[in-house]
Design a protein around this motif. Structure first.
Motif, short mmCIF file in Angstrom:
data_model
loop_
_atom_site.label_atom_id
_atom_site.label_comp_id
_atom_site.label_asym_id
_atom_site.label_seq_id
_atom_site.Cartn_x
_atom_site.Cartn_y
_atom_site.Cartn_z
N CYS A 114 0.86 -1.18 0.00
CA CYS A 114 0.00 0.00 0.00
C CYS A 114 0.90 1.24 0.00
O CYS A 114 1.82 1.34 0.82
CB CYS A 114 -0.91 -0.01 1.23
N CYS A 115 0.63 2.18 -0.88
CA CYS A 115 1.46 3.39 -0.96
C CYS A 115 1.24 4.31 0.23
O CYS A 115 2.05 5.19 0.49
CB CYS A 115 1.17 4.14 -2.26
N HIS A 116 0.18 4.10 0.98
CA HIS A 116 -0.11 4.98 2.12
C HIS A 116 0.64 4.57 3.39
O HIS A 116 1.25 5.38 4.05
CB HIS A 116 -1.61 5.02 2.38
N ASP A 117 0.56 3.28 3.72
CA ASP A 117 1.19 2.83 4.97
C ASP A 117 2.29 1.79 4.76
O ASP A 117 2.95 1.40 5.72
CB ASP A 117 0.14 2.29 5.94
N GLY A 118 2.50 1.34 3.53
CA GLY A 118 3.59 0.42 3.25
C GLY A 118 3.32 -1.03 3.60
O GLY A 118 4.17 -1.89 3.39
N LYS A 119 2.13 -1.32 4.11
CA LYS A 119 1.80 -2.70 4.46
C LYS A 119 1.41 -3.48 3.21
O LYS A 119 0.86 -2.93 2.26
CB LYS A 119 0.66 -2.74 5.47
N VAL A 120 1.69 -4.78 3.23
CA VAL A 120 1.35 -5.64 2.10
C VAL A 120 -0.14 -5.92 2.12
O VAL A 120 -0.72 -6.22 3.17
CB VAL A 120 2.14 -6.96 2.17
N LYS B 87 -5.11 -0.20 -7.97
CA LYS B 87 -4.22 0.75 -8.63
C LYS B 87 -4.78 2.15 -8.46
O LYS B 87 -5.93 2.41 -8.81
CB LYS B 87 -4.07 0.41 -10.11
N VAL B 88 -3.96 3.06 -7.91
CA VAL B 88 -4.42 4.42 -7.67
C VAL B 88 -3.65 5.47 -8.47
O VAL B 88 -4.06 6.61 -8.53
CB VAL B 88 -4.38 4.78 -6.17
N ASP B 89 -2.53 5.09 -9.05
CA ASP B 89 -1.74 6.06 -9.81
C ASP B 89 -0.73 5.33 -10.67
O ASP B 89 -0.51 4.13 -10.50
CB ASP B 89 -1.01 7.01 -8.86
N GLU B 90 -0.15 6.06 -11.60
CA GLU B 90 0.96 5.57 -12.41
C GLU B 90 2.02 6.65 -12.42
O GLU B 90 1.70 7.83 -12.55
CB GLU B 90 0.51 5.26 -13.84
N VAL B 91 3.27 6.26 -12.27
CA VAL B 91 4.38 7.20 -12.28
C VAL B 91 5.22 6.88 -13.51
O VAL B 91 5.62 5.74 -13.72
CB VAL B 91 5.24 7.06 -10.99
N TYR B 92 5.46 7.89 -14.32
CA TYR B 92 6.21 7.71 -15.56
C TYR B 92 7.61 8.30 -15.42
O TYR B 92 7.81 9.29 -14.72
CB TYR B 92 5.49 8.38 -16.72
N THR C 276 5.63 2.92 -13.56
CA THR C 276 5.38 2.10 -12.38
C THR C 276 3.96 2.35 -11.91
O THR C 276 3.51 3.50 -11.87
CB THR C 276 6.35 2.48 -11.24
N LYS C 277 3.26 1.29 -11.58
CA LYS C 277 1.92 1.43 -11.03
C LYS C 277 2.01 1.58 -9.52
O LYS C 277 2.87 0.99 -8.88
CB LYS C 277 1.08 0.21 -11.40
N THR D 215 -1.35 13.38 -11.71
CA THR D 215 -0.25 13.31 -12.67
C THR D 215 1.03 13.70 -11.95
O THR D 215 1.02 14.46 -11.00
CB THR D 215 -0.47 14.26 -13.86
N THR D 216 2.15 13.16 -12.41
CA THR D 216 3.43 13.44 -11.79
C THR D 216 4.29 14.33 -12.66
O THR D 216 5.45 14.51 -12.38
CB THR D 216 4.16 12.13 -11.48
N ALA D 217 3.71 14.89 -13.72
CA ALA D 217 4.48 15.74 -14.61
C ALA D 217 4.70 17.11 -13.96
O ALA D 217 3.86 17.60 -13.22
CB ALA D 217 3.74 15.92 -15.94
N ALA D 218 5.84 17.70 -14.25
CA ALA D 218 6.15 19.03 -13.73
C ALA D 218 5.32 20.06 -14.49
O ALA D 218 5.00 19.89 -15.65
CB ALA D 218 7.64 19.32 -13.92
N PRO D 219 4.94 21.16 -13.83
CA PRO D 219 4.17 22.20 -14.51
C PRO D 219 5.01 22.88 -15.60
O PRO D 219 6.24 22.92 -15.51
CB PRO D 219 3.83 23.20 -13.40
N ASP D 220 4.33 23.41 -16.61
CA ASP D 220 5.02 24.13 -17.68
C ASP D 220 5.69 25.37 -17.11
O ASP D 220 5.20 25.99 -16.19
CB ASP D 220 4.03 24.54 -18.77
N ASP D 221 6.80 25.78 -17.72
CA ASP D 221 7.51 26.97 -17.28
C ASP D 221 6.64 28.22 -17.41
O ASP D 221 6.73 29.14 -16.62
CB ASP D 221 8.79 27.17 -18.09
#
Length: 65
Positions: free
Chosen positions: A14-20, A26-31, A38-39, A55-61
Motif C-alpha cells: 500500500c502506498c499509504h502505509d507500506g503494508k502488504v 491501482k491508484v496512480d501511475e508514475v512515468y 510504475t503502477k 499526474t506526476t508531470a512538472a508544470p510548464d515553465d
C-alpha cells in the motif's frame, strides 16, 4: 480512477502505509523519462484517499510565473 483486478496470486504494498495487501487497487501511475512506468497501489481501506487520478508531470515553465 481506481482499478481492481484478480489478486488470487498477487500482493502489493500500500502506498499509504507500506503494508502488504492481497487486494491491491491501482491508484496512480508514475512515468519516467525512459518511458518505463510504475503502477502505484493502495489497500482497499486507503484507496479512497487517492480517488482522483494524479499526474506526476512538472508544470510548464509558462505557468510558473
Amino acid at each position: 480512477m481506481t482499478e481492481s483486478f484478480d489478486t488470487s496470486t498477487r500482493s502489493e504494498r500500500c502506498c499509504h502505509d507500506g503494508k502488504v495487501t492481497t487486494h491491491p487497487i491501482k491508484v496512480d501511475e508514475v512515468y519516467a523519462a525512459s518511458g518505463v512506468g510504475t503502477k502505484v497501489y493502495a489497500c482497499p481501506g486507503h484507496a479512497p484517499l487517492y480517488a482522483t487520478h494524479r499526474t506526476t508531470a512538472a508544470p510548464d515553465d509558462e505557468d510558473a510565473g
